[in-house]
Scaffold this active site. Sequence first.
Site, short mmCIF file in Angstrom:
data_model
loop_
_atom_site.label_atom_id
_atom_site.label_comp_id
_atom_site.label_asym_id
_atom_site.label_seq_id
_atom_site.Cartn_x
_atom_site.Cartn_y
_atom_site.Cartn_z
N CYS A 87 17.79 -44.72 -32.47
CA CYS A 87 18.23 -46.09 -32.96
C CYS A 87 19.08 -46.55 -31.74
CB CYS A 87 19.20 -45.88 -33.99
SG CYS A 87 18.39 -45.15 -35.58
N ALA A 88 18.58 -46.72 -30.63
CA ALA A 88 19.32 -47.01 -29.51
C ALA A 88 18.39 -47.42 -28.32
CB ALA A 88 20.18 -46.19 -29.01
#
Length: 241
Positions: free
Chosen positions: A200-201
């Site tokens: 998620c980055a």
Amino acid sequence: LTLTHVSNVLGTINPIEELVKIAHEHDALVLVDAAQSAPHTSIDVKSIGCDFLVFSGHKMLGPTGIGVLYVDKNASEMLQPPFGGGEMISRVDLTRTEWNDMPWRFEPGTPNVAGAIGLAAAVDYLKNIGMGDVRRHEVQLTELALRRLSDLERVIIYGPKRVEDRGGLIAFNIKGVNSHDVALLLDELENIAVRSGLHCAEPLHKRFKVQSSVRASFYIYNTAEEVKAFCDTVEKISKLL
């Protein structure tokens, strides 16, 4: 302003109190994402000085679908409930509505009773262990893994080099090997579960100019023997591929 207390990729422990102070000097409200810190170390919202702080239940041995939102009393007066339902209203007629007190004004409808009981049990369990002991255990495991992985020529570790500056996780890559292949082999060779991907980055991975990474996370249920087995298997993979 939203700030991450501990990075879920790099493990970096940010100087959160200093950052909150700077933000307040510029009249900004601050929400602290403590999803990666609350399960691993003691949290003092008064010392941090934040206006809001959030964390999830499933990352701290609790059930999914529930978390915690801390709201400073001064900040709470600025907020309006986003949803309507039972228990959130103290008085209502055809022309006006009065909200209930905190926290009920933000908890409309039937609450997640089972989730709340499960989260409370997880909190009590961790408190009985002692968050200081939780942190010390993770530091020992992370230090062991950092030392072993740093000796492997093809392994690239992301994040702070000092264990004191990071949480109990390590993101890494093996030069020339796709992170998903590494994760798959860890599972197939020694039944070791890690996460591979962007975590998620995606912007962070673009900054490091990598497509993805492998992340190993340590917690109270892990042992030094398991960390050694993990490092041995990473070394084996680095020599195989």
